[in-house]
Scaffold this motif. Structure first.
Motif, PDB file in Angstrom:
ATOM      1  N   ALA A 218      12.964  -5.742 -10.544  1.00  0.00           N
ATOM      2  CA  ALA A 218      11.637  -6.165 -10.979  1.00  0.00           C
ATOM      3  C   ALA A 218      10.585  -5.319 -10.267  1.00  0.00           C
ATOM      4  O   ALA A 218      10.826  -4.831  -9.148  1.00  0.00           O
ATOM      5  CB  ALA A 218      11.437  -7.647 -10.682  1.00  0.00           C
ATOM      6  N   PRO A 219       9.410  -5.117 -10.881  1.00  0.00           N
ATOM      7  CA  PRO A 219       8.395  -4.231 -10.297  1.00  0.00           C
ATOM      8  C   PRO A 219       8.059  -4.531  -8.835  1.00  0.00           C
ATOM      9  O   PRO A 219       8.093  -3.629  -7.994  1.00  0.00           O
ATOM     10  CB  PRO A 219       7.183  -4.445 -11.209  1.00  0.00           C
ATOM     11  N   LEU A 220       7.739  -5.786  -8.528  1.00  0.00           N
ATOM     12  CA  LEU A 220       7.337  -6.107  -7.157  1.00  0.00           C
ATOM     13  C   LEU A 220       8.500  -6.019  -6.183  1.00  0.00           C
ATOM     14  O   LEU A 220       8.308  -5.728  -4.998  1.00  0.00           O
ATOM     15  CB  LEU A 220       6.692  -7.499  -7.099  1.00  0.00           C
ATOM     16  N   TYR A 221       9.732  -6.259  -6.681  1.00  0.00           N
ATOM     17  CA  TYR A 221      10.886  -6.112  -5.794  1.00  0.00           C
ATOM     18  C   TYR A 221      11.029  -4.660  -5.360  1.00  0.00           C
ATOM     19  O   TYR A 221      11.248  -4.374  -4.175  1.00  0.00           O
ATOM     20  CB  TYR A 221      12.166  -6.592  -6.487  1.00  0.00           C
ATOM     21  N   LEU A 222      10.904  -3.732  -6.308  1.00  0.00           N
ATOM     22  CA  LEU A 222      11.001  -2.314  -5.959  1.00  0.00           C
ATOM     23  C   LEU A 222       9.865  -1.888  -5.042  1.00  0.00           C
ATOM     24  O   LEU A 222      10.056  -1.080  -4.129  1.00  0.00           O
ATOM     25  CB  LEU A 222      10.984  -1.447  -7.220  1.00  0.00           C
ATOM     26  N   TYR A 223       8.695  -2.426  -5.280  1.00  0.00           N
ATOM     27  CA  TYR A 223       7.529  -2.096  -4.465  1.00  0.00           C
ATOM     28  C   TYR A 223       7.739  -2.535  -3.014  1.00  0.00           C
ATOM     29  O   TYR A 223       7.416  -1.799  -2.077  1.00  0.00           O
ATOM     30  CB  TYR A 223       6.293  -2.785  -5.051  1.00  0.00           C
ATOM     31  N   ASN A 224       8.289  -3.726  -2.838  1.00  0.00           N
ATOM     32  CA  ASN A 224       8.455  -4.287  -1.493  1.00  0.00           C
ATOM     33  C   ASN A 224       9.788  -3.933  -0.845  1.00  0.00           C
ATOM     34  O   ASN A 224       9.912  -4.012   0.383  1.00  0.00           O
ATOM     35  CB  ASN A 224       8.311  -5.811  -1.543  1.00  0.00           C
ATOM     36  N   ASN A 225      10.781  -3.550  -1.669  1.00  0.00           N
ATOM     37  CA  ASN A 225      12.122  -3.312  -1.135  1.00  0.00           C
ATOM     38  C   ASN A 225      12.724  -2.017  -1.671  1.00  0.00           C
ATOM     39  O   ASN A 225      13.787  -2.033  -2.302  1.00  0.00           O
ATOM     40  CB  ASN A 225      13.048  -4.493  -1.472  1.00  0.00           C
ATOM     41  N   PRO A 226      12.074  -0.883  -1.452  1.00  0.00           N
ATOM     42  CA  PRO A 226      12.629   0.387  -1.958  1.00  0.00           C
ATOM     43  C   PRO A 226      13.930   0.725  -1.238  1.00  0.00           C
ATOM     44  O   PRO A 226      14.025   0.589  -0.016  1.00  0.00           O
ATOM     45  CB  PRO A 226      11.528   1.403  -1.639  1.00  0.00           C
ATOM     46  N   ILE A 227      14.912   1.187  -2.000  1.00  0.00           N
ATOM     47  CA  ILE A 227      16.209   1.484  -1.390  1.00  0.00           C
ATOM     48  C   ILE A 227      16.191   2.808  -0.629  1.00  0.00           C
ATOM     49  O   ILE A 227      16.969   2.996   0.300  1.00  0.00           O
ATOM     50  CB  ILE A 227      17.325   1.493  -2.457  1.00  0.00           C
ATOM     51  N   ASN A 228      15.293   3.703  -1.009  1.00  0.00           N
ATOM     52  CA  ASN A 228      15.226   4.993  -0.322  1.00  0.00           C
ATOM     53  C   ASN A 228      13.795   5.532  -0.346  1.00  0.00           C
ATOM     54  O   ASN A 228      12.888   4.928  -0.941  1.00  0.00           O
ATOM     55  CB  ASN A 228      16.210   6.002  -0.922  1.00  0.00           C
ATOM     56  N   LYS A 229      13.612   6.654   0.289  1.00  0.00           N
ATOM     57  CA  LYS A 229      12.275   7.239   0.430  1.00  0.00           C
ATOM     58  C   LYS A 229      11.703   7.655  -0.916  1.00  0.00           C
ATOM     59  O   LYS A 229      10.495   7.525  -1.153  1.00  0.00           O
ATOM     60  CB  LYS A 229      12.353   8.432   1.386  1.00  0.00           C
ATOM     61  N   PHE A 230      12.562   8.126  -1.832  1.00  0.00           N
ATOM     62  CA  PHE A 230      12.074   8.552  -3.139  1.00  0.00           C
ATOM     63  C   PHE A 230      11.442   7.377  -3.890  1.00  0.00           C
ATOM     64  O   PHE A 230      10.335   7.485  -4.426  1.00  0.00           O
ATOM     65  CB  PHE A 230      13.203   9.148  -3.976  1.00  0.00           C
ATOM     66  N   VAL A 231      12.134   6.251  -3.950  1.00  0.00           N
ATOM     67  CA  VAL A 231      11.598   5.074  -4.653  1.00  0.00           C
ATOM     68  C   VAL A 231      10.327   4.591  -3.971  1.00  0.00           C
ATOM     69  O   VAL A 231       9.336   4.268  -4.631  1.00  0.00           O
ATOM     70  CB  VAL A 231      12.645   3.945  -4.714  1.00  0.00           C
ATOM     71  N   ALA A 232      10.329   4.573  -2.648  1.00  0.00           N
ATOM     72  CA  ALA A 232       9.147   4.129  -1.905  1.00  0.00           C
ATOM     73  C   ALA A 232       7.938   4.994  -2.218  1.00  0.00           C
ATOM     74  O   ALA A 232       6.816   4.497  -2.358  1.00  0.00           O
ATOM     75  CB  ALA A 232       9.437   4.163  -0.406  1.00  0.00           C
ATOM     76  N   GLY A 233       8.148   6.299  -2.340  1.00  0.00           N
ATOM     77  CA  GLY A 233       7.044   7.210  -2.598  1.00  0.00           C
ATOM     78  C   GLY A 233       6.627   7.269  -4.044  1.00  0.00           C
ATOM     79  O   GLY A 233       5.490   7.641  -4.353  1.00  0.00           O
ATOM     80  N   PHE A 234       7.538   6.879  -4.948  1.00  0.00           N
ATOM     81  CA  PHE A 234       7.221   6.983  -6.372  1.00  0.00           C
ATOM     82  C   PHE A 234       6.519   5.736  -6.897  1.00  0.00           C
ATOM     83  O   PHE A 234       5.682   5.813  -7.798  1.00  0.00           O
ATOM     84  CB  PHE A 234       8.499   7.225  -7.183  1.00  0.00           C
ATOM     85  N   ILE A 235       6.867   4.579  -6.351  1.00  0.00           N
ATOM     86  CA  ILE A 235       6.280   3.313  -6.802  1.00  0.00           C
ATOM     87  C   ILE A 235       5.103   2.965  -5.902  1.00  0.00           C
ATOM     88  O   ILE A 235       5.251   2.777  -4.694  1.00  0.00           O
ATOM     89  CB  ILE A 235       7.322   2.173  -6.768  1.00  0.00           C
ATOM     90  N   GLY A 236       3.915   2.858  -6.493  1.00  0.00           N
ATOM     91  CA  GLY A 236       2.714   2.516  -5.731  1.00  0.00           C
ATOM     92  C   GLY A 236       1.655   3.590  -5.854  1.00  0.00           C
ATOM     93  O   GLY A 236       1.960   4.783  -5.885  1.00  0.00           O
ATOM     94  N   THR A 237       0.382   3.159  -5.947  1.00  0.00           N
ATOM     95  CA  THR A 237      -0.741   4.083  -6.066  1.00  0.00           C
ATOM     96  C   THR A 237      -1.878   3.630  -5.147  1.00  0.00           C
ATOM     97  O   THR A 237      -2.332   2.498  -5.259  1.00  0.00           O
ATOM     98  CB  THR A 237      -1.279   4.119  -7.510  1.00  0.00           C
ATOM     99  N   PRO A 238      -2.355   4.497  -4.230  1.00  0.00           N
ATOM    100  CA  PRO A 238      -1.784   5.781  -3.844  1.00  0.00           C
ATOM    101  C   PRO A 238      -0.360   5.600  -3.309  1.00  0.00           C
ATOM    102  O   PRO A 238       0.029   4.494  -2.961  1.00  0.00           O
ATOM    103  CB  PRO A 238      -2.735   6.281  -2.744  1.00  0.00           C
ATOM    104  N   PRO A 239       0.408   6.680  -3.230  1.00  0.00           N
ATOM    105  CA  PRO A 239       1.795   6.533  -2.789  1.00  0.00           C
ATOM    106  C   PRO A 239       1.906   6.137  -1.323  1.00  0.00           C
ATOM    107  O   PRO A 239       0.946   6.267  -0.553  1.00  0.00           O
ATOM    108  CB  PRO A 239       2.376   7.929  -3.026  1.00  0.00           C
TER     109      PRO A 239
END
Length: 373
Positions: A218-239
């Motif tokens: 789910a969107p907020l799950y990925l935002y709060n719980n990225p599995i790696n640096k790529f997901v963390a940097g890709f989801i969210g604005t500004p990154p």
């Protein structure tokens, strides 16, 4: 509507180029699933395999439990909306929306009912006699969506449908697509490189990179719980901001040294970081989780210099650089006064901070995230 399952799906082009590798995705009935990632990551190829426009090299595709690998596109009961609208310029809006049904030799009265119902939903009734050249970009995209709606398919597929629209119109169309999904309660699969579209539209997001699924959730799950640096940097604005720090043990406590300041992790974070003592890790903190202070804080004070600022009305983005030339972005209130070159103090909310390994996988070190795909 329908459940869509991808089991070990892969795509290899001539020359051995692997565009998609071992994709395992389950899209439940009525879900709005968004494939997101940078250009060339394999998201459109995956969508086209679902549509039947690309052959599947490996794995199995199921729609409503029926294998679709060798089923022609016209028999998959799907409808696709393309980036370039793909409207017939010589036909009216009505005929563009009705064309697919006429080919199927559907009853004229039923065609008329479906076209007018779809036109009403999309606010196109007054444009049914016009040709595409007389419509705006947003209206043309509505016609393309209406052409899909009249089919009443099991699955709707969208391939970057808003990328040709201007910024203001994209916001409007995002809202309209979300409302449409809510009305139709349909299974929708949507491809975009815009993570704002992914966050605002999707009930489930599939993040892809180099043909490989990085994380699903789910969107907020990925935002709060990225599995790696790529997901963390890709989801969210500004990154998310990333700073390289070295993990040290001082007087029995774990600290992370940036070179010009130190960061003290929480007790839970420190337990996981013990295995990295003496090594460098990537410290991640989102711009909204940095607090500006007038005076240096007693702990976790990050003193940095302002290199640029962006007043955005409700808030201001500060572009900062440390004495070790590491850059971050911080969000502050709109009424705060800052000058370029000033030194400021920002303090990270360590409860929201992330730490990532510096190896190839760049995995999230401190959060326990179970991989289910």
């Amino acid at each position: 509507m329908a459940k869509v399952e991808l089991k070990g799906i892969g795509k290899v082009y001539d020359g051995g180029v692997r565009a998609v590798d071992n994709a395992n995705i389950t899209i439940e009935d009525k879900e709005f699933c968004v494939f997101v990632g940078p250009s060339g990551c394999g998201k459109s190829t995956t969508l086209r395999m679902i549509a039947g426009l690309e052959d599947i090299t490996d794995g199995k595709l199921y729609i409503d439990g029926v294998e679709m690998n060798d089923v022609p596109p016209k028999d998959r009961d799907i409808a696709m909306v393309f980036q370039n609208y793909a409207l017939y310029p010589h036909m009216t809006v009505y005929d563009n929306m009705a064309f697919g049904l006429k080919i199927r030799k559907m009853d004229k009265a039923e065609i008329d009912r479906r076209v007018r119902d779809a036109a009403k939903q999309l606010d196109l009734t007054q444009y049914l006699d016009r040709k595409p050249k007389a419509l705006s970009g947003g209206q043309r995209q509505r016609v393309a969506v209406g052409r899909a709606i009249v089919r009443n398919p099991k699955v709707f597929l969208f391939d970057e449908p808003l990328s040709n629209l201007d910024a203001k119109l994209r916001v409007t169309m995002r809202s309209e697509l979300a409302a449409l999904h809510n009305r139709l309660q349909a299974t929708m699969i949507y491809v975009t490189h815009d993570q704002i579209e992914a966050m605002t539209l999707g009930t489930k997001i599939v993040v892809m990179k180099d043909g490989v699924i990085q994380q699903i959730g789910a969107p907020l799950y990925l935002y709060n719980n990225p599995i790696n640096k790529f997901v963390a940097g890709f989801i969210g604005t500004p990154p998310m901001n990333f700073l390289t720090v070295r993990v040290l043990e001082k007087n029995g406590a774990i600290v992370c040294d940036e070179g010009s300041f130190e960061i003290t992790p929480t007790a839970e974070q420190a337990k996981k970081l013990k295995d990295f003592v003496g090594k460098e890790v990537s410290f991640g903190i989102r711009p909204e989780d940095l607090v500006y202070t007038d005076k240096p804080a007693e702990s976790n004070n990050m003193q940095m210099k302002i290199t640029n600022k962006e007043p955005l009305g409700a808030e201001t983005h500060l572009y900062l650089v440390s004495n070790k030339d590491q850059s971050i972005i911080a969000k502050t209130t709109a009424n705060a006064e800052f000058r370029l070159g000033d030194s400021v103090n920002v303090v990270p909310n360590m409860e929201k901070a992330k730490f990532f390994a510096m190896d190839e996988g760049e995995l999230n070190i401190c959060d326990m995230i179970e991989k289910k795909w």
